[in-house]
Design an enzyme around this catalytic site. Structure first.
Site, mmCIF file in Angstrom:
data_model
loop_
_atom_site.group_PDB
_atom_site.id
_atom_site.type_symbol
_atom_site.label_atom_id
_atom_site.label_comp_id
_atom_site.label_asym_id
_atom_site.label_seq_id
_atom_site.Cartn_x
_atom_site.Cartn_y
_atom_site.Cartn_z
ATOM 1 N N LYS A 176 23.118 32.455 -24.474
ATOM 2 C CA LYS A 176 23.263 33.876 -24.210
ATOM 3 C C LYS A 176 24.510 34.410 -24.917
ATOM 4 O O LYS A 176 25.379 33.601 -25.221
ATOM 5 C CB LYS A 176 23.311 34.152 -22.708
ATOM 6 N N ASP A 205 19.924 30.277 -19.677
ATOM 7 C CA ASP A 205 20.717 31.035 -18.728
ATOM 8 C C ASP A 205 21.237 29.972 -17.779
ATOM 9 O O ASP A 205 20.466 29.435 -16.972
ATOM 10 C CB ASP A 205 19.844 32.050 -17.991
ATOM 11 N N HIS A 206 22.518 29.619 -17.886
ATOM 12 C CA HIS A 206 22.958 28.416 -17.174
ATOM 13 C C HIS A 206 22.841 28.562 -15.655
ATOM 14 O O HIS A 206 22.798 27.574 -14.944
ATOM 15 C CB HIS A 206 24.361 27.978 -17.614
ATOM 16 N N LYS A 210 21.588 25.715 -12.136
ATOM 17 C CA LYS A 210 22.372 25.372 -10.945
ATOM 18 C C LYS A 210 21.411 24.961 -9.831
ATOM 19 O O LYS A 210 20.422 25.649 -9.568
ATOM 20 C CB LYS A 210 23.213 26.578 -10.484
ATOM 21 N N HIS A 268 22.228 36.536 -15.680
ATOM 22 C CA HIS A 268 22.337 35.638 -14.523
ATOM 23 C C HIS A 268 21.847 36.311 -13.234
ATOM 24 O O HIS A 268 21.048 35.753 -12.485
ATOM 25 C CB HIS A 268 23.785 35.189 -14.306
ATOM 26 N N LYS A 368 34.983 40.381 -12.269
ATOM 27 C CA LYS A 368 36.072 39.427 -12.508
ATOM 28 C C LYS A 368 37.285 39.873 -11.704
ATOM 29 O O LYS A 368 37.413 41.036 -11.341
ATOM 30 C CB LYS A 368 36.406 39.400 -13.994
HETATM 31 C C1 BG6 Z 1 29.108 33.312 -18.411
HETATM 32 C C2 BG6 Z 1 29.888 34.571 -18.659
HETATM 33 O O1 BG6 Z 1 27.780 33.459 -18.822
HETATM 34 O O2 BG6 Z 1 29.139 32.998 -17.034
HETATM 35 C C3 BG6 Z 1 31.312 34.411 -18.167
HETATM 36 O O3 BG6 Z 1 29.877 34.865 -20.038
HETATM 37 C C4 BG6 Z 1 31.333 33.993 -16.734
HETATM 38 O O4 BG6 Z 1 32.026 35.626 -18.329
HETATM 39 C C5 BG6 Z 1 30.445 32.782 -16.523
HETATM 40 O O5 BG6 Z 1 32.668 33.690 -16.373
HETATM 41 C C6 BG6 Z 1 30.317 32.465 -15.051
HETATM 42 O O6 BG6 Z 1 29.669 31.254 -14.895
HETATM 43 P P1 BG6 Z 1 29.891 30.392 -13.594
HETATM 44 O O7 BG6 Z 1 28.951 29.258 -13.756
HETATM 45 O O8 BG6 Z 1 31.335 30.006 -13.571
HETATM 46 O O9 BG6 Z 1 29.542 31.290 -12.454
#
Ligand code: BG6
Length: 513
Positions: A176, A205-206, A210, A268, A368
């Site tokens: 992404k 989309d990581h 999860k 996400h 954030k």
């Molecule tokens: C990323 C964003 O895709 O996801 C970041 O670009 C964000 O800005 C991050 O901090 C959050 O991922 P996680 O897994 O820490 O919730």
């Protein structure tokens, strides 16, 4: 030939039924952008841990392809450092590393130079012969997105496209963001389609990797008690939160052109939304599930431009303190414009126009430098229709089911109980399930799961183009309005707080962070 991994009998009875080993085909994985941060922090440690868990195929090759000059040996050393520093299982174990290291190669490349892609082709073919990778290839695009179209075009020019690889399979994993708005996403897709069919494309989309996110479907469709009440007759509202305490760190240059809506909500948070709101798929097949995700997105009406300020809130953090430490304002972060209008907090209220959800508000928020790091989905059920118990001063709280994604991983249900004693006092209590204690195992990082799935050809946890496009269509009116009208109140929340007041005005019932 694929090597089957036999799962040993679980020693811990809590782990019975956990599938820790799965078959992956022999393959080469090419990491474009291998000298970057993502590869170092996430991807290389994931590869190592896939090897540790016996998920990586025996016939495996890894090729780094990036601008930074490395020899094979210096790149191998770089990979080892990345494992030593970032692997969840600690520094590289000598026995595993000595096997893995021999499979790692590197090409110092100029993405404009087709001859470097031809060199890649030759290396892939030689690995096929020497390691037995059978012509199977994964191209992992871990570069800045601006380079994606160029790499895809060069893959074709060098004869590395799937149509030129009848002996094995070819897949491309795309990081992404997929586009920076609807038009650029469509333009990128047009380039991708010239080279790859949808079945070759794995958009990461990581969040979908999860474990608690995957459990949303298990909760809904492997239990009899939730689905009957999972609708407008019983649910008052749904809140989806992805809150962070971190600021933009070293990514100000990227983030200042993105903002929370594009960085988190469009991908996400919308993916979480789809899993919570979709209809039961007919099977667990990747496309059966992705069809339902697309269908529910189709039922969400994109907001009208004139209604954007009623159904959204944006914010930008000013100086404050996070977890007891002073935190600078967003506008003073590195590579951020001193008069930046970029939002570091975004909240939306969306509706799903179908029989299941008509009239139920879905509140989404991400930001954030908030008070607490927490990602969760909270389903609030209707208030009881008639009060039978409790004193007048007791508050009868509504039932809330919370799917905790991080940092805690689990599910909790809030309900009311009688306080022990002669009086009829009622108080709300929670029933908690926690992954760590429930299964005696910590979840693997998302990238491990997703890279392993791509190697096995399982696209379930990757986003299909139709859903990506629809998610852009839904957020575009908000993005357009926010980009065209500056927020004169920025910064409008102190670092370490609950977010801007406008979010509370939009939904007075946000769960406290
Ligand atoms: C990323 C964003 O895709 O996801 C970041 O670009 C964000 O800005 C991050 O901090 C959050 O991922 P996680 O897994 O820490 O919730």
């Amino acid at each position: 030939m694929a090597i089957a991994h036999v799962t040993p009998a679980p020693a811990n009875p809590l782990r019975a039924g956990i599938d820790s080993g799965r078959i992956a085909d022999p393959c080469n994985v090419v990491f474009f952008g291998a000298s970057g941060d993502l590869f170092k922090r996430m991807l290389m440690p994931a590869i190592y841990n896939l090897r540790l868990d016996d998920i990586l195929p025996t016939n495996f090759g890894l090729i780094g392809f990036a601008r930074t000059p490395f020899s094979d040996d210096s790149f191998r050393e770089y990979c080892k450092q990345s494992v030593d520093e970032f692997s969840r299982s600690g520094p590289a174990k000598e026995s595993l590393w000595s096997d893995l290291v021999a499979r790692i190669g590197y090409i110092t490349a100029d993405f404009d130079d087709t001859s470097h892609f031809k060199q890649l082709k030759a290396l892939l073919e030689s690995n096929d012969q020497e390691i037995g990778t059978a012509g199977n290839r994964i191209f992992y695009l871990a570069t800045p997105p601006s380079v994606f179209p160029k790499i895809v075009a060069q893959i074709k020019r060098a004869g590395l496209d799937p149509r030129n690889n009848p002996a094995g399979w070819t897949r491309v994993i795309v990081e992404k963001p997929f586009g920076t708005d609807l038009d650029s996403a469509r333009a990128l897709q047009a380039e991708v389609e010239k080279v790859f069919d949808e079945s070759h494309v794995y958009r990461i989309d990581h969040y979908l990797g999860k474990e608690p996110v995957q459990d949303i479907m298990a909760l809904r469709f492997a239990n009899g008690i939730f689905e009957p009440i999972w609708n407008r007759n019983y649910v008052e509202s749904v809140q989806i939160t992805a809150a962070e305490t971190l600021g933009v760190e070293q990514r100000g240059g990227y983030y200042d052109n993105a903002g929370a809506l594009r960085d988190m909500i469009q991908n996400h948070v919308m993916n979480l939304f789809a899993l919570v709101a979709m209809e039961p798929p007919a099977s667990s097949d990747a496309d059966a599930i992705r069809n339902e995700k697309f269908k529910v997105f189709s039922a969400i009406e994109p907001p009208q431009p004139e209604g954007v300020f009623q159904m959204s809130a944006r914010g930008q953090y000013g100086a404050g303190s996070v977890e007891g430490e002073p935190a600078a304002a967003y506008r003073s972060e590195t590579d951020v414009a001193p008069d930046s209008n970029t939002e570091t907090f975004a909240a939306l209220r969306l509706q799903v126009n179908n029989w299941r959800w008509a009239g139920v508000p879905f509140y989404l928020r991400s930001g954030k430098r908030l008070a607490r790091k927490v990602s969760e989905v909270a389903i609030t059920f209707n208030q009881i229709p008639h009060r039978l118990f409790g004193e007048k001063s007791d508050t009868i709280e509504q039932n809330v089911l919370v799917i905790k994604i991080q940092p805690e991983e689990g599910i909790s249900m809030r309900f009311n109980a009688k306080v022990p004693g002669p009086k009829n006092h009622i108080r709300s209590v929670t029933m908690d399930f926690n992954y760590g204690t429930g299964f005696g195992v910590q979840s693997a990082p998302a990238y491990e799961r997703l890279i392993g799935d791509a190697m096995r050809g399982d696209a379930t946890l990757f986003t299909r183009w139709d859903a990506v496009q629809r998610a852009w269509e839904i957020v575009m009116p908000v993005l357009d309005v926010w980009l065209s009208i500056r927020d004169r109140n920025f910064p409008n929340y102190p670092a370490g707080s609950q977010g801007p007041e406008s979010a509370a005005a939009m939904n007075p019932k946000w769960r406290p962070l």
